[in-house]
Design a protein around this motif. Structure first.
Motif, PDB file in Angstrom:
ATOM      1  N   PHE A 106      31.497  31.141  65.433  1.00 55.42           N
ATOM      2  CA  PHE A 106      32.523  32.112  65.796  1.00 55.42           C
ATOM      3  C   PHE A 106      33.469  32.324  64.627  1.00 55.42           C
ATOM      4  O   PHE A 106      33.658  31.433  63.788  1.00 55.42           O
ATOM      5  CB  PHE A 106      33.340  31.609  67.000  1.00 55.42           C
ATOM      6  N   PHE A 107      34.045  33.521  64.577  1.00 58.97           N
ATOM      7  CA  PHE A 107      35.227  33.733  63.751  1.00 58.97           C
ATOM      8  C   PHE A 107      36.424  33.261  64.571  1.00 58.97           C
ATOM      9  O   PHE A 107      36.524  33.564  65.764  1.00 58.97           O
ATOM     10  CB  PHE A 107      35.386  35.196  63.362  1.00 58.97           C
ATOM     11  N   THR A 108      37.314  32.522  63.932  1.00 57.57           N
ATOM     12  CA  THR A 108      38.419  31.914  64.670  1.00 57.57           C
ATOM     13  C   THR A 108      39.764  32.308  64.058  1.00 57.57           C
ATOM     14  O   THR A 108      39.824  32.811  62.935  1.00 57.57           O
ATOM     15  CB  THR A 108      38.298  30.376  64.667  1.00 57.57           C
ATOM     16  N   ALA A 109      40.811  32.043  64.830  1.00 61.54           N
ATOM     17  CA  ALA A 109      42.178  32.298  64.373  1.00 61.54           C
ATOM     18  C   ALA A 109      43.107  31.348  65.114  1.00 61.54           C
ATOM     19  O   ALA A 109      42.783  30.883  66.219  1.00 61.54           O
ATOM     20  CB  ALA A 109      42.577  33.746  64.636  1.00 61.54           C
ATOM     21  N   PRO A 110      44.264  31.013  64.526  1.00 67.69           N
ATOM     22  CA  PRO A 110      45.233  30.173  65.236  1.00 67.69           C
ATOM     23  C   PRO A 110      45.611  30.811  66.573  1.00 67.69           C
ATOM     24  O   PRO A 110      45.898  32.008  66.648  1.00 67.69           O
ATOM     25  CB  PRO A 110      46.425  30.112  64.276  1.00 67.69           C
TER      26      PRO A 110
ATOM     27  N   GLU B 218      32.281  24.434  52.702  1.00 69.52           N
ATOM     28  CA  GLU B 218      31.540  25.011  53.832  1.00 69.52           C
ATOM     29  C   GLU B 218      31.993  24.392  55.153  1.00 69.52           C
ATOM     30  O   GLU B 218      32.218  25.103  56.140  1.00 69.52           O
ATOM     31  CB  GLU B 218      30.040  24.790  53.634  1.00 69.52           C
ATOM     32  N   LEU B 219      32.131  23.072  55.156  1.00 72.66           N
ATOM     33  CA  LEU B 219      32.559  22.393  56.379  1.00 72.66           C
ATOM     34  C   LEU B 219      33.988  22.757  56.753  1.00 72.66           C
ATOM     35  O   LEU B 219      34.314  22.879  57.934  1.00 72.66           O
ATOM     36  CB  LEU B 219      32.426  20.875  56.206  1.00 72.66           C
ATOM     37  N   GLU B 220      34.841  22.934  55.755  1.00 68.31           N
ATOM     38  CA  GLU B 220      36.222  23.334  56.037  1.00 68.31           C
ATOM     39  C   GLU B 220      36.253  24.658  56.779  1.00 68.31           C
ATOM     40  O   GLU B 220      37.047  24.847  57.706  1.00 68.31           O
ATOM     41  CB  GLU B 220      37.017  23.443  54.730  1.00 68.31           C
ATOM     42  N   TYR B 221      35.395  25.579  56.369  1.00 65.39           N
ATOM     43  CA  TYR B 221      35.369  26.870  57.055  1.00 65.39           C
ATOM     44  C   TYR B 221      34.706  26.740  58.428  1.00 65.39           C
ATOM     45  O   TYR B 221      35.263  27.189  59.434  1.00 65.39           O
ATOM     46  CB  TYR B 221      34.622  27.911  56.223  1.00 65.39           C
ATOM     47  N   GLU B 222      33.517  26.122  58.458  1.00 65.57           N
ATOM     48  CA  GLU B 222      32.772  26.053  59.719  1.00 65.57           C
ATOM     49  C   GLU B 222      33.527  25.257  60.784  1.00 65.57           C
ATOM     50  O   GLU B 222      33.412  25.546  61.971  1.00 65.57           O
ATOM     51  CB  GLU B 222      31.402  25.414  59.462  1.00 65.57           C
ATOM     52  N   TRP B 223      34.305  24.269  60.342  1.00 59.25           N
ATOM     53  CA  TRP B 223      35.016  23.405  61.289  1.00 59.25           C
ATOM     54  C   TRP B 223      36.495  23.770  61.423  1.00 59.25           C
ATOM     55  O   TRP B 223      37.282  22.989  61.942  1.00 59.25           O
ATOM     56  CB  TRP B 223      34.863  21.944  60.876  1.00 59.25           C
ATOM     57  N   ASP B 224      36.866  24.945  60.927  1.00 56.10           N
ATOM     58  CA  ASP B 224      38.208  25.489  61.125  1.00 56.10           C
ATOM     59  C   ASP B 224      39.305  24.607  60.556  1.00 56.10           C
ATOM     60  O   ASP B 224      40.354  24.408  61.166  1.00 56.10           O
ATOM     61  CB  ASP B 224      38.478  25.717  62.624  1.00 56.10           C
ATOM     62  N   THR B 225      39.081  24.050  59.369  1.00 61.12           N
ATOM     63  CA  THR B 225      40.155  23.307  58.716  1.00 61.12           C
ATOM     64  C   THR B 225      40.651  24.016  57.462  1.00 61.12           C
ATOM     65  O   THR B 225      41.454  23.468  56.721  1.00 61.12           O
ATOM     66  CB  THR B 225      39.676  21.887  58.344  1.00 61.12           C
ATOM     67  N   VAL B 226      40.158  25.246  57.203  1.00 57.98           N
ATOM     68  CA  VAL B 226      40.688  26.044  56.100  1.00 57.98           C
ATOM     69  C   VAL B 226      42.120  26.428  56.446  1.00 57.98           C
ATOM     70  O   VAL B 226      42.410  26.897  57.552  1.00 57.98           O
ATOM     71  CB  VAL B 226      39.837  27.309  55.867  1.00 57.98           C
TER      72      VAL B 226
ATOM     73  N   ILE C 277      29.450  25.404  38.181  1.00 58.32           N
ATOM     74  CA  ILE C 277      29.303  25.300  39.638  1.00 58.32           C
ATOM     75  C   ILE C 277      30.643  25.582  40.306  1.00 58.32           C
ATOM     76  O   ILE C 277      31.581  24.799  40.165  1.00 58.32           O
ATOM     77  CB  ILE C 277      28.798  23.905  40.039  1.00 58.32           C
ATOM     78  N   PRO C 278      30.784  26.677  41.026  1.00 57.95           N
ATOM     79  CA  PRO C 278      32.057  26.962  41.711  1.00 57.95           C
ATOM     80  C   PRO C 278      32.268  26.009  42.884  1.00 57.95           C
ATOM     81  O   PRO C 278      31.310  25.540  43.499  1.00 57.95           O
ATOM     82  CB  PRO C 278      31.882  28.407  42.187  1.00 57.95           C
ATOM     83  N   ASP C 279      33.529  25.745  43.182  1.00 58.25           N
ATOM     84  CA  ASP C 279      33.844  24.826  44.275  1.00 58.25           C
ATOM     85  C   ASP C 279      33.533  25.429  45.636  1.00 58.25           C
ATOM     86  O   ASP C 279      33.303  24.690  46.603  1.00 58.25           O
ATOM     87  CB  ASP C 279      35.318  24.422  44.219  1.00 58.25           C
ATOM     88  N   VAL C 280      33.547  26.749  45.722  1.00 56.60           N
ATOM     89  CA  VAL C 280      33.273  27.439  46.986  1.00 56.60           C
ATOM     90  C   VAL C 280      32.145  28.431  46.751  1.00 56.60           C
ATOM     91  O   VAL C 280      32.203  29.244  45.827  1.00 56.60           O
ATOM     92  CB  VAL C 280      34.521  28.171  47.515  1.00 56.60           C
ATOM     93  N   SER C 281      31.115  28.380  47.569  1.00 64.17           N
ATOM     94  CA  SER C 281      29.974  29.280  47.413  1.00 64.17           C
ATOM     95  C   SER C 281      30.353  30.698  47.833  1.00 64.17           C
ATOM     96  O   SER C 281      31.309  30.915  48.592  1.00 64.17           O
ATOM     97  CB  SER C 281      28.790  28.794  48.252  1.00 64.17           C
ATOM     98  N   GLN C 282      29.584  31.669  47.349  1.00 63.01           N
ATOM     99  CA  GLN C 282      29.844  33.067  47.689  1.00 63.01           C
ATOM    100  C   GLN C 282      29.654  33.321  49.177  1.00 63.01           C
ATOM    101  O   GLN C 282      30.372  34.121  49.788  1.00 63.01           O
ATOM    102  CB  GLN C 282      28.898  33.980  46.879  1.00 63.01           C
ATOM    103  N   LYS C 283      28.711  32.607  49.773  1.00 57.37           N
ATOM    104  CA  LYS C 283      28.470  32.746  51.212  1.00 57.37           C
ATOM    105  C   LYS C 283      29.701  32.338  52.008  1.00 57.37           C
ATOM    106  O   LYS C 283      30.120  33.040  52.942  1.00 57.37           O
ATOM    107  CB  LYS C 283      27.267  31.873  51.588  1.00 57.37           C
ATOM    108  N   THR C 284      30.318  31.225  51.631  1.00 58.59           N
ATOM    109  CA  THR C 284      31.517  30.759  52.334  1.00 58.59           C
ATOM    110  C   THR C 284      32.686  31.700  52.085  1.00 58.59           C
ATOM    111  O   THR C 284      33.475  31.981  52.999  1.00 58.59           O
ATOM    112  CB  THR C 284      31.872  29.334  51.879  1.00 58.59           C
ATOM    113  N   LYS C 285      32.814  32.207  50.859  1.00 58.27           N
ATOM    114  CA  LYS C 285      33.893  33.155  50.549  1.00 58.27           C
ATOM    115  C   LYS C 285      33.784  34.396  51.428  1.00 58.27           C
ATOM    116  O   LYS C 285      34.798  34.907  51.935  1.00 58.27           O
ATOM    117  CB  LYS C 285      33.844  33.544  49.070  1.00 58.27           C
TER     118      LYS C 285
END
Length: 886
Positions: free
Chosen positions: A155-159, A376-384, A832-840
């Motif tokens: 899902f796309f999430t928001a606070p 990737e996990l930060e985004y998928e697990w909503d900790t960004v 090697i970028p810290d964040v992949s283009q897919k995650t961006k």
């Protein structure tokens, strides 16, 4: 944000409001449904459980103390009810003294605190198209069966915001907040509800009540037994599935269901197992290369020219070595070290250099790719962009707040436990204590060194070595080998004992330091524990690698420890083999010891608890009471798991040039460690309170520091501990004219040219051996390669030209190897970028949807409202100025 809610608070410890103003939990009897996760009505879910002992039946405290405890608990529970939580109390089925208070958070409370805590919740399903990796077909072979554990929908999430409730993806109010989120919200409330005030200082939180014994336990429930599915058809039995598909030993080669772990235990547990799994997978590459280098050494050991010379009866058999200790030691034949020289050829080969360079680059790939995986996990697990709430002070800190100071930020008075001078004195004392205990660790290492020196004398006298001896056992049981193995075993035992001692010491020092928040406490303890364990585990290895055999003088003028013990010498092949032995014993022994300790102790405790409970009654036991008899996870949670793995990471990287099989041992250990940790969590421990975590915290910079240090240590091991550089210098410079007599580059004659000659008549009386000299020879050879001029030379026993060539080559090697590896590491880190283009893309898409669904809709509502108001104003103006009709 802090949500202000009306609460009933005890004014002082002695003053209690009228009992009629206190709300109390509903009292119900157990309905004989052992797997029930709901209140007695079967509708309200149990989000948390509090356990206390009935004060009226306690015999351990004074009556007045029991009465005070009861009042605090009653007010605390009343305040929980005032905050919107619903409580239901049930007496234990096995022990009538125990009371279980079940806590339920209604929908309104969940929504309110979800907004306060900035919890991200689903807006709409992820509509971005994802391309399957080319390796998906391969990884699918090791994944958990998707028919058993279904993949989590993205899902796309928001606070969460209550005013935008309609914009969130809500199919069912009962499942919108999953059990882990519900427990997290309830724990947030439990940690902030007040129960008393003393000297105008508020007392609040479940942690303080647990520490003072008012409550015996507080925990969220497991959803089922790990042995079988829940009898409730609506229960997903996630604990059972985790045990069956994750924690069971049969799944040792399967990938972990990380999303499912995160859903059940929270992000903090999930990120640990994600990191441990990623580290283990990366170790596969290192282990394969390490085994390849080891096999290369095994295959080429028979072609090792210098080892052949040692074993050759015409070369090594004719070389008489000087005694290795004073008086009791005798002269000995170089061929005694034949077997150890063959073993040394396995580890001290060209493959070792290749592997050391490879590991320096491997560390960089590991850390860089972990950053990508972590993003990737930060985004998928909503900790960004996860917003940490202002952390409340620890109860221990709060209890000592007796001094009043002015806060520079708020310009208001606040209570602190010590003045600026007191804080300075406290920090000075804690720092001094840390250094004192580190010095004690170093003292223990010195004790091991003294053991080596003294026991070597005993072994040299006991394991008599006559030149004419032919016993087969002496090929393997030399004084050097016996001393090395026994010292390594004793060092391992001392390390394990000191670990227990220094763990207590670090906690005591940190407690005395009195950090303000739990995060400050964990960071401070992490620094101390890692520093202690770093010195404890690695000091003996650093000694063998960089100090042993380096400052020993020569037979006529040896160097003494404490004016009594002659300094240790290395084997003629160097100290690399002894370093390998030390690492093998410590790494292997540590892994076995830790796994036995982690598995055996909780299992035995729970076994005793189950046996005692079964002896009392054969009654049906509810889910909350079954979980109560499991082991608590502890305040520090995963701290010791991380510490164990980071120490292992240090062994794998810092000294890998001497032990290429270290990654293989670490890989085997970690494959077991993942399943053992999973087994402990699912079967032996209560369910942890789910917590958010963006990353692995302070352990990441610690590993980065180890990665930098590893390049230096491995370069120095190859240069100063290994015999590779002296051999290369001999091959390219001293085997041919002007220094050598061979016509082409060769390793022949290496042993004879590198063992310095010493005249036995130059022995001092203090070191002259008791045993008589055999034969007509008047000289012996120095054990270690100190490369000195022979007797009779105008600079006899001084370092020769070969020695200075070797020193220059060693320094040049260290500089070149370090700079090459550091340059490659820098290039890799840059590429090697810290964040992949897919995650961006996912992050940008989510921000766009948040802007569109939450903010633009607000603007539309505002425009619509303003438009209605404008139309109304225009109508009123028109009616005011319109001419009246006669």
């Amino acid at each position: 944000l802090v949500l202000e809610l009306n609460q009933v608070i005890i004014p002082t410890y002695g003053a209690v409001p009228d009992q009629q103003n206190l709300h109390t939990p509903e009292w119900v009897d157990f309905d004989d449904k052992p797997d029930s996760l709901f209140f007695s009505d079967g509708q309200r879910r149990i989000d948390f459980v509090l356990v206390y002992e009935d004060e009226n039946k306690k015999n351990t405290r004074k009556r007045s103390d029991r009465k005070k405890q009861k009042r605090k608990r009653q007010v605390y529970e009343s305040n929980l009810i005032n905050n919107g939580l619903q409580l239901e109390a049930t007496r234990s089925a096995l022990d009538e003294n125990l009371i279980f208070v079940k806590v339920h958070a209604p929908w309104e409370v969940l929504c309110t605190y979800a907004e306060v805590m900035h919890i991200k919740l689903p807006l709409q399903p992820n509509d971005l198209k994802t391309q399957d990796s080319a390796f998906n077909w391969f990884s699918r072979l090791f994944r958990v069966d998707e028919n058993i554990i279904k993949p989590e929908q993205e899902f796309f999430t928001a606070p969460f915001q209550k005013e935008h409730l309609a914009n969130f993806y809500i199919k069912d109010k009962d499942t919108f907040f999953n059990p882990a989120t519900r427990s997290r919200i309830v724990h947030f409330i439990l940690s902030r509800v007040e129960y008393a005030t003393k000297n105008n200082v508020k007392k609040f939180g479940i942690n303080k009540l647990l520490d003072t014994g008012i409550y015996k336990a507080a925990f969220p429930l497991h959803d089922s037994s790990f042995r079988h599915l829940s009898s409730d058809p609506d229960c997903p039995s996630e604990r059972y599935l985790l045990y069956r598909e994750w924690a069971h030993p049969k799944n040792i080669f399967k990938l972990q269901p990380l999303d499912f772990i995160r859903k059940y235990y929270g992000e903090k547990i999930g990120i640990y197992f994600a990191w441990l799994g990623f580290y283990t997978n990366m170790l596969i590459i290192a282990a394969v290369v390490g085994v390849g280098c080891f096999l290369y050494g095994c295959l080429t050991k028979d072609n090792c020219t210098w080892s052949q010379e040692v074993c050759d009866p015409n070369i090594g058999g004719s070389i008489i070595m000087c005694p290795q200790c004073d008086k009791v030691c005798t002269y000995w034949n170089l061929t005694i070290t034949c077997e150890s020289s063959k073993k040394l050829c396995i580890f001290d080969s060209f493959g070792t250099l290749v592997f050391a360079v490879f590991m320096g680059i491997w560390i960089t790939f590991f850390l860089e790719f972990w950053k990508r995986r972590q993003a990737e996990l930060e985004y998928e697990w909503d900790t960004v962009e996860y917003l940490e709430q202002e952390e409340h002070v620890r109860p221990e800190y709060e209890a000592r707040c007796t001094h009043v100071v002015m806060n520079e930020i708020t310009q208001q008075e606040e209570h602190v436990p010590y003045t600026a001078c007191g804080k300075c004195i406290r920090m000075t004392f804690c720092t001094s204590a840390v250094f004192f205990w580190i010095l004690l660790i170093i003292a223990s290492v010195i004790g091991i060194i003294v053991y080596r020196l003294s026991v070597f004398l005993v072994f040299s006298a006991t394991l008599s070595q006559h030149i004419s001896g032919t016993e087969a056992i002496r090929k393997y049981l030399t004084p050097q080998t016996a001393t090395s193995v026994t010292a390594s075993l004793i060092s391992f035992i001392v390390i394990m004992v000191l670990n227990v001692v220094y763990e207590k010491v670090a906690i005591l020092i940190t407690d005395f330091e009195l950090p303000r928040t739990q995060t400050d406490y964990e960071n401070s303890l992490t620094t101390k524990m890692f520093l202690f364990q770093f010195v404890n585990y690695y000091s003996s290895c650093f000694y063998i690698a960089f100090f042993k055999g380096k400052y020993v003088g020569h037979p006529g003028k040896p160097v003494y420890w404490l004016g009594k013990y002659r300094n240790e010498e290395c084997d003629p092949g160097g100290c690399l083999l002894e370093l390998t032995t030390q690492l093998a014993i410590i790494v292997g022994g540590k892994a076995i010891w830790n796994n036995i300790q982690e598995v055996l102790l909780p299992w035995v405790k729970n076994l005793i608890g189950r046996y005692c409970a079964a002896a009392k009654s054969e009654k049906v036991v509810p889910r909350w009471e079954q979980d109560y008899h499991l082991q608590p996870i502890g305040k520090l949670g995963l701290f010791y798991e991380y510490l164990e793995m980071v120490i292992q990471f240090g062994f794998v990287t810092l000294f890998v040039a001497s032990f290429p099989l270290a990654p293989l041992l670490a890989l085997i250990n970690n494959m077991l460690e993942i399943r053992l940790d999973a087994w402990k969590l699912t079967t032996q421990f209560r369910r942890m309170v789910p917590q958010k975590a963006q990353d692995i915290g302070a352990w990441q910079p610690i590993m980065q520091g180890i990665a930098i240090l590893a390049v230096v240590t491995n370069a120095m091991i190859i240069a100063f501990t290994s015999d590779m550089i002296p051999r290369l210098v001999y091959y390219w410079s001293f085997s041919v004219p002007p220094y050598g007599s061979h016509s082409s580059y060769t390793m022949k004659g290496y042993i004879n040219s590198t063992l310095s000659v010493f005249n036995i008549s130059d022995f001092k009386n203090a070191s002259k051996p008791f045993s008589p000299w055999f034969g007509n020879q008047t000289t012996c050879r120095q054990v270690y390669r100190d490369l000195r001029y022979p007797p009779g030379h105008q600079h006899q026993y001084e370092h020769n030209i070969y020695y200075w060539h070797v020193i220059a080559a060693k320094l040049a090697f260290i500089i070149v190897m370090e700079h090459v590896i550091y340059f490659v590491k820098f290039i890799i880190s840059y590429i090697i970028p810290d964040v992949s283009q897919k995650t961006k893309s996912k992050v940008q898409r989510e921000k766009y949807l948040t802007q569109k669904l939450l903010h633009e809709n607000d603007l539309k509502v505002v425009k619509k409202t303003i438009g209605k108001i404008a139309d109304k104003i225009i109508k009123e103006v028109d009616s005011t100025f319109r001419p009246k009709v006669q």
